[in-house]
Motif scaffolding. Structure first.
Motif, PDB file in Angstrom:
ATOM      1  N   ILE A  52       0.846  -1.202   0.000  1.00 37.16           N
ATOM      2  CA  ILE A  52       0.000   0.000   0.000  1.00 37.16           C
ATOM      3  C   ILE A  52       0.879   1.249   0.000  1.00 37.16           C
ATOM      4  O   ILE A  52       0.663   2.179  -0.781  1.00 37.16           O
ATOM      5  N   GLN A  53       1.869   1.277   0.855  1.00 36.66           N
ATOM      6  CA  GLN A  53       2.738   2.451   0.935  1.00 36.66           C
ATOM      7  C   GLN A  53       3.470   2.679  -0.379  1.00 36.66           C
ATOM      8  O   GLN A  53       3.579   3.823  -0.855  1.00 36.66           O
ATOM      9  N   GLU A  54       3.956   1.611  -1.007  1.00 39.63           N
ATOM     10  CA  GLU A  54       4.641   1.745  -2.295  1.00 39.63           C
ATOM     11  C   GLU A  54       3.688   2.279  -3.367  1.00 39.63           C
ATOM     12  O   GLU A  54       4.038   3.190  -4.123  1.00 39.63           O
ATOM     13  N   ALA A  55       2.497   1.730  -3.421  1.00 44.97           N
ATOM     14  CA  ALA A  55       1.518   2.166  -4.422  1.00 44.97           C
ATOM     15  C   ALA A  55       1.082   3.608  -4.175  1.00 44.97           C
ATOM     16  O   ALA A  55       0.900   4.376  -5.121  1.00 44.97           O
ATOM     17  N   TRP A  56       0.932   3.980  -2.912  1.00 46.80           N
ATOM     18  CA  TRP A  56       0.522   5.355  -2.573  1.00 46.80           C
ATOM     19  C   TRP A  56       1.541   6.356  -3.115  1.00 46.80           C
ATOM     20  O   TRP A  56       1.178   7.373  -3.687  1.00 46.80           O
ATOM     21  N   VAL A  57       2.821   6.035  -2.944  1.00 52.04           N
ATOM     22  CA  VAL A  57       3.876   6.932  -3.422  1.00 52.04           C
ATOM     23  C   VAL A  57       3.934   6.908  -4.952  1.00 52.04           C
ATOM     24  O   VAL A  57       3.971   7.958  -5.600  1.00 52.04           O
ATOM     25  N   GLU A  58       3.928   5.706  -5.518  1.00 51.66           N
ATOM     26  CA  GLU A  58       4.024   5.558  -6.975  1.00 51.66           C
ATOM     27  C   GLU A  58       2.919   6.331  -7.689  1.00 51.66           C
ATOM     28  O   GLU A  58       3.164   6.990  -8.704  1.00 51.66           O
ATOM     29  N   LEU A  59       1.700   6.264  -7.174  1.00 47.95           N
ATOM     30  CA  LEU A  59       0.556   6.904  -7.841  1.00 47.95           C
ATOM     31  C   LEU A  59       0.221   8.274  -7.260  1.00 47.95           C
ATOM     32  O   LEU A  59      -0.779   8.876  -7.657  1.00 47.95           O
ATOM     33  N   GLN A  60       1.061   8.754  -6.368  1.00 49.02           N
ATOM     34  CA  GLN A  60       0.892  10.078  -5.769  1.00 49.02           C
ATOM     35  C   GLN A  60      -0.540  10.295  -5.273  1.00 49.02           C
ATOM     36  O   GLN A  60      -1.209  11.270  -5.628  1.00 49.02           O
ATOM     37  N   VAL A  61      -0.982   9.375  -4.410  1.00 56.66           N
ATOM     38  CA  VAL A  61      -2.358   9.414  -3.919  1.00 56.66           C
ATOM     39  C   VAL A  61      -2.668  10.661  -3.096  1.00 56.66           C
ATOM     40  O   VAL A  61      -3.659  11.330  -3.361  1.00 56.66           O
ATOM     41  N   ILE A  82      -4.883   4.506   4.634  1.00 58.20           N
ATOM     42  CA  ILE A  82      -3.880   3.432   4.567  1.00 58.20           C
ATOM     43  C   ILE A  82      -4.239   2.296   5.516  1.00 58.20           C
ATOM     44  O   ILE A  82      -4.114   1.122   5.162  1.00 58.20           O
ATOM     45  N   MET A  83      -4.706   2.629   6.713  1.00 59.41           N
ATOM     46  CA  MET A  83      -5.073   1.581   7.669  1.00 59.41           C
ATOM     47  C   MET A  83      -6.242   0.748   7.147  1.00 59.41           C
ATOM     48  O   MET A  83      -6.244  -0.483   7.262  1.00 59.41           O
ATOM     49  N   SER A  84      -7.238   1.392   6.549  1.00 55.51           N
ATOM     50  CA  SER A  84      -8.380   0.648   5.994  1.00 55.51           C
ATOM     51  C   SER A  84      -7.957  -0.180   4.786  1.00 55.51           C
ATOM     52  O   SER A  84      -8.355  -1.340   4.648  1.00 55.51           O
ATOM     53  N   ALA A  85      -7.145   0.402   3.915  1.00 59.08           N
ATOM     54  CA  ALA A  85      -6.695  -0.315   2.716  1.00 59.08           C
ATOM     55  C   ALA A  85      -5.810  -1.508   3.077  1.00 59.08           C
ATOM     56  O   ALA A  85      -5.923  -2.578   2.464  1.00 59.08           O
ATOM     57  N   THR A  86      -4.968  -1.345   4.075  1.00 66.56           N
ATOM     58  CA  THR A  86      -4.098  -2.437   4.516  1.00 66.56           C
ATOM     59  C   THR A  86      -4.922  -3.604   5.048  1.00 66.56           C
ATOM     60  O   THR A  86      -4.656  -4.766   4.718  1.00 66.56           O
ATOM     61  N   ALA A  87      -5.928  -3.295   5.843  1.00 67.12           N
ATOM     62  CA  ALA A  87      -6.799  -4.354   6.378  1.00 67.12           C
ATOM     63  C   ALA A  87      -7.542  -5.058   5.241  1.00 67.12           C
ATOM     64  O   ALA A  87      -7.689  -6.285   5.256  1.00 67.12           O
ATOM     65  N   LEU A  88      -7.982  -4.304   4.245  1.00 63.56           N
ATOM     66  CA  LEU A  88      -8.673  -4.900   3.092  1.00 63.56           C
ATOM     67  C   LEU A  88      -7.761  -5.903   2.393  1.00 63.56           C
ATOM     68  O   LEU A  88      -8.162  -7.042   2.144  1.00 63.56           O
ATOM     69  N   HIS A 109      -5.589  -1.346  -6.119  1.00 62.49           N
ATOM     70  CA  HIS A 109      -5.381  -2.354  -7.166  1.00 62.49           C
ATOM     71  C   HIS A 109      -3.888  -2.532  -7.450  1.00 62.49           C
ATOM     72  O   HIS A 109      -3.404  -3.658  -7.605  1.00 62.49           O
ATOM     73  N   ARG A 110      -3.148  -1.435  -7.487  1.00 63.29           N
ATOM     74  CA  ARG A 110      -1.710  -1.507  -7.741  1.00 63.29           C
ATOM     75  C   ARG A 110      -1.004  -2.242  -6.596  1.00 63.29           C
ATOM     76  O   ARG A 110      -0.113  -3.064  -6.833  1.00 63.29           O
ATOM     77  N   ALA A 111      -1.402  -1.974  -5.375  1.00 65.18           N
ATOM     78  CA  ALA A 111      -0.810  -2.672  -4.231  1.00 65.18           C
ATOM     79  C   ALA A 111      -1.084  -4.161  -4.299  1.00 65.18           C
ATOM     80  O   ALA A 111      -0.213  -4.968  -3.960  1.00 65.18           O
ATOM     81  N   SER A 112      -2.238  -4.539  -4.781  1.00 63.72           N
ATOM     82  CA  SER A 112      -2.567  -5.947  -4.963  1.00 63.72           C
ATOM     83  C   SER A 112      -1.596  -6.591  -5.957  1.00 63.72           C
ATOM     84  O   SER A 112      -1.106  -7.700  -5.733  1.00 63.72           O
ATOM     85  N   GLU A 113      -1.295  -5.880  -7.043  1.00 61.67           N
ATOM     86  CA  GLU A 113      -0.326  -6.367  -8.024  1.00 61.67           C
ATOM     87  C   GLU A 113       1.073  -6.488  -7.401  1.00 61.67           C
ATOM     88  O   GLU A 113       1.789  -7.466  -7.655  1.00 61.67           O
ATOM     89  N   ILE A 114       1.454  -5.502  -6.622  1.00 61.34           N
ATOM     90  CA  ILE A 114       2.773  -5.510  -5.967  1.00 61.34           C
ATOM     91  C   ILE A 114       2.881  -6.720  -5.038  1.00 61.34           C
ATOM     92  O   ILE A 114       3.916  -7.400  -4.993  1.00 61.34           O
ATOM     93  N   MET A 115       1.814  -7.031  -4.336  1.00 60.00           N
ATOM     94  CA  MET A 115       1.822  -8.170  -3.412  1.00 60.00           C
ATOM     95  C   MET A 115       1.983  -9.497  -4.154  1.00 60.00           C
ATOM     96  O   MET A 115       2.587 -10.419  -3.636  1.00 60.00           O
ATOM     97  N   GLU A 116       1.455  -9.564  -5.366  1.00 59.26           N
ATOM     98  CA  GLU A 116       1.548 -10.792  -6.172  1.00 59.26           C
ATOM     99  C   GLU A 116       2.947 -11.034  -6.713  1.00 59.26           C
ATOM    100  O   GLU A 116       3.342 -12.159  -6.947  1.00 59.26           O
TER     101      GLU A 116
END
Length: 152
Positions: A84-93, A104-110, A144-151
């Protein structure tokens, strides 16, 4: 005295048991990453994990934490959190950034529960996390990007 685990460390506090966890974190423990937004659990800025579940820290009393495991934004540390943190920075959320610790806390739990979420999963999990800058499309894309990073 209330004893619980905070960010992986055994913690005992001597405060009024009806004090909201948010005030304990910010005022007593000087952990200011968890934000005060509304005080009525409507905005999500104060989201932490209590026993792995996203919880509005403005609405849970310290006395209810006996034996619980609490994770704040300062202590979130998992494969999902790193992605999540990587995707947040990459996509400038973030725009103003005020709501981002709760987001971030909600997205991480998801992602910990649902590693390949659909748009509907994301919308449901993030419901109640308000972003005054309306970066919702970037938040969804970053999850969605964080999901890809995790894979990977």
């Amino acid at each position: 005295m209330v004893s619980f685990t905070l960010n992986g460390a055994p913690t005992t506090v001597d405060v009024e048991e009806d004090m909201p966890l948010l005030w304990l974190l910010r005022d007593e423990l000087k952990m200011t990453g968890t934000k005060f937004g509304c005080g009525v659990a409507s905005c999500g800025a104060c989201t932490v994990h209590v026993d792995g579940v996203p919880t509005r820290s403005c609405q849970i009393a310290v006395g209810d934490l006996e034996g619980a495991a609490v994770t704040s934004i300062e202590g979130v540390d998992s494969k999902a959190a790193a992605a999540i943190q990587e995707a947040w920075v990459e996509l400038q959320v973030p725009q103003c950034g005020y709501c981002q610790s709760g987001q971030i806390m909600s997205a991480t739990a998801l992602l910990a529960e649902t590693p390949k979420p659909t748009d509907e999963d994301i919308d449901f999990a993030m419901e109640g996390n308000v972003c005054r800058c309306a970066t919702y499309a970037r938040i969804r894309k970053a999850i969605h990007r964080a999901s890809e990073i995790m894979e990977a």
